[in-house]
Write a protein that holds these residues in place. Structure first.
Motif, PDB file in Angstrom:
ATOM      1  N   LEU A   1     -14.099 -13.787  32.270  1.00 37.72           N
ATOM      2  CA  LEU A   1     -13.059 -14.778  32.514  1.00 37.72           C
ATOM      3  C   LEU A   1     -11.969 -14.177  33.401  1.00 37.72           C
ATOM      4  N   ASP A   2     -11.599 -14.894  34.444  1.00 34.73           N
ATOM      5  CA  ASP A   2     -10.605 -14.425  35.412  1.00 34.73           C
ATOM      6  C   ASP A   2      -9.346 -15.264  35.277  1.00 34.73           C
ATOM      7  N   SER A   3      -8.235 -14.608  34.974  1.00 38.39           N
ATOM      8  CA  SER A   3      -6.974 -15.342  34.832  1.00 38.39           C
ATOM      9  C   SER A   3      -6.478 -15.903  36.163  1.00 38.39           C
ATOM     10  N   ARG A   4      -6.955 -15.326  37.264  1.00 35.25           N
ATOM     11  CA  ARG A   4      -6.512 -15.689  38.617  1.00 35.25           C
ATOM     12  C   ARG A   4      -4.980 -15.650  38.702  1.00 35.25           C
TER      13      ARG A   4
ATOM     14  N   GLY B   1      -2.027 -22.060  33.230  1.00 39.70           N
ATOM     15  CA  GLY B   1      -3.343 -21.938  33.846  1.00 39.70           C
ATOM     16  C   GLY B   1      -3.996 -20.612  33.544  1.00 39.70           C
ATOM     17  N   MET B   2      -3.218 -19.544  33.529  1.00 36.71           N
ATOM     18  CA  MET B   2      -3.765 -18.225  33.227  1.00 36.71           C
ATOM     19  C   MET B   2      -4.346 -18.187  31.821  1.00 36.71           C
ATOM     20  N   ILE B   3      -3.591 -18.725  30.879  1.00 29.41           N
ATOM     21  CA  ILE B   3      -4.040 -18.721  29.483  1.00 29.41           C
ATOM     22  C   ILE B   3      -5.295 -19.589  29.325  1.00 29.41           C
ATOM     23  N   GLU B   4      -5.272 -20.744  29.948  1.00 29.34           N
ATOM     24  CA  GLU B   4      -6.409 -21.662  29.820  1.00 29.34           C
ATOM     25  C   GLU B   4      -7.681 -21.038  30.385  1.00 29.34           C
ATOM     26  N   ARG B   5      -7.581 -20.307  31.493  1.00 25.53           N
ATOM     27  CA  ARG B   5      -8.762 -19.739  32.124  1.00 25.53           C
ATOM     28  C   ARG B   5      -9.311 -18.543  31.379  1.00 25.53           C
ATOM     29  N   THR B   6      -8.568 -17.971  30.444  1.00 22.00           N
ATOM     30  CA  THR B   6      -9.035 -16.765  29.740  1.00 22.00           C
ATOM     31  C   THR B   6      -9.378 -17.022  28.276  1.00 22.00           C
ATOM     32  N   ILE B   7      -9.525 -18.268  27.878  1.00 24.01           N
ATOM     33  CA  ILE B   7      -9.944 -18.583  26.512  1.00 24.01           C
ATOM     34  C   ILE B   7     -11.469 -18.692  26.483  1.00 24.01           C
ATOM     35  N   PRO B   8     -12.170 -17.861  25.703  1.00 22.98           N
ATOM     36  CA  PRO B   8     -13.630 -17.911  25.666  1.00 22.98           C
ATOM     37  C   PRO B   8     -14.128 -19.218  25.023  1.00 22.98           C
TER      38      PRO B   8
ATOM     39  N   GLU C   1       4.425 -12.729  31.145  1.00 20.58           N
ATOM     40  CA  GLU C   1       4.768 -13.853  30.258  1.00 20.58           C
ATOM     41  C   GLU C   1       3.516 -14.449  29.625  1.00 20.58           C
ATOM     42  N   ALA C   2       2.435 -14.593  30.411  1.00 24.28           N
ATOM     43  CA  ALA C   2       1.196 -15.166  29.883  1.00 24.28           C
ATOM     44  C   ALA C   2       0.581 -14.268  28.812  1.00 24.28           C
ATOM     45  N   LEU C   3       0.577 -12.963  29.043  1.00 27.27           N
ATOM     46  CA  LEU C   3       0.022 -12.039  28.050  1.00 27.27           C
ATOM     47  C   LEU C   3       0.800 -12.103  26.739  1.00 27.27           C
ATOM     48  N   ASP C   4       2.105 -12.226  26.849  1.00 24.98           N
ATOM     49  CA  ASP C   4       2.935 -12.266  25.651  1.00 24.98           C
ATOM     50  C   ASP C   4       2.628 -13.497  24.799  1.00 24.98           C
ATOM     51  N   ARG C   5       2.142 -14.539  25.397  1.00 24.82           N
ATOM     52  CA  ARG C   5       1.742 -15.744  24.652  1.00 24.82           C
ATOM     53  C   ARG C   5       0.257 -15.712  24.282  1.00 24.82           C
ATOM     54  N   TYR C   6      -0.549 -15.171  25.184  1.00 24.00           N
ATOM     55  CA  TYR C   6      -2.009 -15.202  25.015  1.00 24.00           C
ATOM     56  C   TYR C   6      -2.473 -14.321  23.852  1.00 24.00           C
ATOM     57  N   ILE C   7      -1.938 -13.121  23.737  1.00 23.73           N
ATOM     58  CA  ILE C   7      -2.424 -12.173  22.721  1.00 23.73           C
ATOM     59  C   ILE C   7      -2.211 -12.697  21.309  1.00 23.73           C
ATOM     60  N   PRO C   8      -0.996 -13.111  20.912  1.00 24.43           N
ATOM     61  CA  PRO C   8      -0.849 -13.628  19.532  1.00 24.43           C
ATOM     62  C   PRO C   8      -1.656 -14.910  19.296  1.00 24.43           C
ATOM     63  N   MET C   9      -1.805 -15.732  20.336  1.00 23.59           N
ATOM     64  CA  MET C   9      -2.593 -16.958  20.160  1.00 23.59           C
ATOM     65  C   MET C   9      -4.046 -16.635  19.830  1.00 23.59           C
ATOM     66  N   MET C  10      -4.646 -15.645  20.555  1.00 25.94           N
ATOM     67  CA  MET C  10      -6.039 -15.303  20.303  1.00 25.94           C
ATOM     68  C   MET C  10      -6.194 -14.549  18.988  1.00 25.94           C
TER      69      MET C  10
END
Length: 764
Positions: free
Chosen positions: A239-242, A251-258, A280-289
């Motif tokens: 998965l590429d966050s682009r 968009g970054m978070i959406e593209r990296t959800i398996p 900013e995206a990583l700070d939201r993405y990691i706890p969400m996953m």
């Protein structure tokens, strides 16, 4: 050699203010002078210096040559997938081609590997690292070698905190577009700098511009095979966050959800531009996953876990300890690239300095030189009452048989109404110079023979024997125009004027070297003299044509042999004493310029080294009060900036021009260099117009930048080296061919003087 005031002469010249006698510094004793030596030019040393500079610039160019921060599209060169095994195309993002049968692997379910490309970056990698530390998750950083060498401490911190490192090449090239040996070098150099920074090796490799496993094409297969032969596991992504598009965190978070609960290798960037959205995206993405039951791991840990679950053996990943040799080589490579970076930064600073000095000098020349010219051309301008006092011309001569006859004849037949006496001081010549001068039979010419003692000694002898108070000093190869002496002494109508510089012209302009010197005389000497006169800081009365009041000469202490540039030394002494030193452009004399690089080197070496000696001799006077301090602060500042610093740093322009044409934007480089050349052309045109010279010769000006200027740079460099040793030189006699205009190509044959006209012999 100091001369007492003759009886009846005033102790000071009739000036409106009393001149200040400059301090005379003690001369070194004979023993000290004997210990000095002159280092000979070593072309081997110069070649080594230029090879070293060239090597540094090449290293710097290579370290930056191909990397363009990830704004490029993915590598789409080639098409077709016939050569790529199905196991790779249909497999996972971790490709193993180290064995006979290629294999690929996926991460276990509910497992995510955060991978970061193109770092480390001194700004954004710490920001990413702060987020990972905050959520206590590891990352895998595929680093660029040219970034590692700039931030080795940051790479070491990544390793110490348990994050994983992988190879992303050294300069981020399209690997399909370079040969195999260069690809190996890209991998090896990156591996070495990782070892140098962390003491570890990595067997993970990610190709620049790669994407997913199913995107491999036939052109990529040789790369995968070569990577396996070198022991690397090739890693792409699921998965590429682009994030390089910078279109928002959502968009970054959406593209990296398996999909479902599958594992995934996700691609992010910690370098290559503004990565604030990535952070900013990583700070939201990691706890969400994590809330969804995912764990985060490195590539190696995820692979080992997948192999363990599958019961496979034999393939493992993870960092290994680097050997001592690898660590040492890596540290040397880091030091080399950082030294190259530092040198390039220094060159950038010097470029700005050279540009500033060049523009500043040009502005000063335009403003002050043109003001000088307008003042002289103003109707009714005069120095004072016409000067008709008799003049004594001193001609120091040492082996000047080629030009002495024409020089003396031009002096003796000048149209000065007050009368001219010519005193030729033969300083131990061995070629019959004195006999030629005496054989001319000119009634107003005296020839004095003395043992060889050097030019200052010859000049002081001539001054002591001169009958008149206005003294003109001339080189033995210089031909005067008929009105030159009359025009030269007119500034003495101003009682404050102690010395006058004339206008030296190059007589032999046929060769390319001579044309370059002609341009230099008009721009570098005559135009500068207008500026120096306006600022009251004239540093040099040229030995080819200069006039002095006897009182001023004696007050300054006469000519000394403490420097090689006795003309500069005495001029500085006059300026410090409060005398005006001016330039008379209409008093022209023609001299023969050196016609070979060897002769030119010899002449300019003496000039530049002598000037440095004079600057050093008078250095303490910058702290003086009154006229001495005012003159010295201006004069030494200008000589330091425009006579030493600017010529020493000017080659940076050419070095960076060559570098830019090869490695940077050629159009921008050509425009920048053309702008500097255009500025020089503009200066040249102004100088030639003021000097009433034809502009046709300026076609050689661009060539002058590539050859002549570099030679002058080497001369100045050699002079600096010599100045550090305190060496001394003698006359530095140049080979003459009698090419000065106004007479025959060579002097007439020696004519024995009759007994009654035999020159008087005196001792110095």
């Amino acid at each position: 050699m100091n001369h007492p005031y003759p009886p009846g002469r005033p102790a000071h010249p009739p000036c409106s203010r009393t001149p200040e006698r400059p301090r005379q510094h003690a001369r070194p004793g004979p023993a000290a002078r004997a210990r000095r030596f002159i280092p000979r030019p070593s072309w081997t040393v110069y070649a080594m210096v230029f090879v070293l500079l060239g090597g540094i610039l090449f290293v710097q160019a290579y370290a930056n040559g191909s990397f363009i921060p990830d704004y490029r599209a993915e590598n789409t060169f080639g098409s077709g997938q016939d050569d790529v095994p199905d196991e790779i195309l249909e497999g996972g993002p971790i490709v193993n081609t180290t064995a006979d049968r290629p294999q690929s692997y996926r991460l276990p379910a509910r497992t995510i590997a955060l991978t970061f490309d193109d770092g480390p970056d001194p700004v954004w990698t710490p920001a990413v690292l702060e987020v990972l530390d905050k959520h206590q998750v590891p990352g895998t950083f595929f680093v660029l070698g040219n970034q590692v060498v700039r931030s080795p401490d940051l790479v070491r911190e990544l390793a110490e905190k348990g994050h994983e490192l992988g190879v992303h090449t050294f300069t981020h090239p399209h690997l399909t577009q370079i040969p195999g040996w260069q690809r190996r070098m890209e991998y090896t150099q990156t591996q070495l700098v990782i070892a140098g920074a962390t003491g570890q090796r990595s067997n993970l490799l990610r190709f620049p511009y790669s994407s997913r496993a199913d995107a491999f094409v036939d052109q990529d297969w040789p790369l995968l095979q070569q990577a396996g032969e070198l022991g690397y596991l090739s890693v792409v992504n699921d998965l590429d966050s682009r994030d390089w598009e910078r279109q928002g965190t959502e968009g970054m978070i959406e593209r990296t959800i398996p999909e479902g609960y599958s594992g995934a290798v996700t691609l992010w960037h910690d370098s290559g531009g503004d990565r604030s959205q990535t952070v900013e995206a990583l700070d939201r993405y990691i706890p969400m996953m994590k809330d969804r039951g995912y764990t985060f791991t490195t590539i190696s840990e995820g692979l080992n876990r997948a192999l363990a679950e599958a019961g496979a053996t034999g393939t493992t990943a993870g960092p290994t300890e680097a050997t001592f040799t690898e660590r040492w080589r890596g540290q040397m490579l880091i030091m080399a690239v950082r030294a190259a970076d530092g040198t390039f930064v220094l060159f950038g600073v010097l470029f700005v300095l050279v540009g500033t000095l060049t523009i500043g000098r040009t502005v000063l020349l335009f403003v002050l030189a043109r003001r000088h010219a307008r003042k002289r051309r103003r109707r009714g301008f005069a120095w004072g009452p016409p000067v008709t006092d008799p003049v004594s011309v001193i001609v120091p001569a040492y082996n000047e048989k080629e030009g002495i006859a024409e020089a003396v004849r031009s002096l003796a037949t000048g149209d000065h109404p007050g009368g001219i006496e010519v005193v030729v001081v033969d300083d131990g010549s061995t070629d019959g110079t004195a006999d030629i001068a005496a054989g001319l039979g000119l009634p107003n010419v005296r020839v004095v023979r003395k043992p060889n003692g050097g030019k200052p000694s010859a000049l002081n002898t001539g001054v002591a024997l001169a009958r008149h108070d206005l003294i003109v000093m001339v080189d033995g190869d210089t031909v005067f125009e008929p009105d030159a002496i009359r025009r030269l002494v007119q500034p003495f109508g101003d009682p404050q004027v102690g010395a006058v510089a004339g206008n030296v012209k190059v007589g032999n302009r046929r060769s390319m070297i001579a044309k370059w010197q002609h341009i230099e005389y008009v721009i570098g000497f005559n135009l500068d003299r207008r500026l120096y006169e306006t600022l009251r800081c004239m540093p040099t009365i040229p030995g080819a044509i200069g006039a002095f009041r006897r009182e001023a000469l004696e007050y300054a202490g006469g000519m000394t042999d403490e420097t090689l540039a006795e003309d500069t030394d005495v001029t500085m002494a006059l300026g410090r004493a409060g005398w005006k030193v001016v330039y008379e452009e209409n008093a022209r004399a023609w001299t023969e310029a050196p016609t070979s690089f060897g002769q030119l080197w010899k002449q300019r070496y003496r000039w530049s080294y002598g000037t440095m000696q004079a600057m050093w001799k008078h250095r303490r006077s910058v702290l003086d009060k009154g006229a001495s301090g005012r003159f010295s602060r201006r004069c030494l500042a200008f000589l330091t900036l425009f006579g030493v610093l600017l010529p020493l740093t000017a080659p940076v322009i050419d070095l960076l021009a060559i570098y830019g044409l090869i490695f940077l934007n050629r159009t921008e480089t050509a425009l920048a260099w053309s702008a500097m050349l255009g500025l020089q052309f503009l200066t040249a045109i102004v100088a030639f117009r003021l000097d009433k010279e034809k502009l046709g010769v300026l076609w050689v000006l661009p060539l002058q930048q590539f050859v002549y200027r570099q030679l002058m740079y080497l001369v100045l460099l050699q002079s600096v080296v010599t100045a550090l040793t305190g060496g001394r030189l003698g006359w530095q006699k140049l080979k003459r061919t009698g090419l000065a205009p106004g007479g025959p190509a060579g002097p007439p044959p020696p004519v024995p003087a009759p007994a009654a006209a035999t020159a008087r012999r005196v001792r110095p």
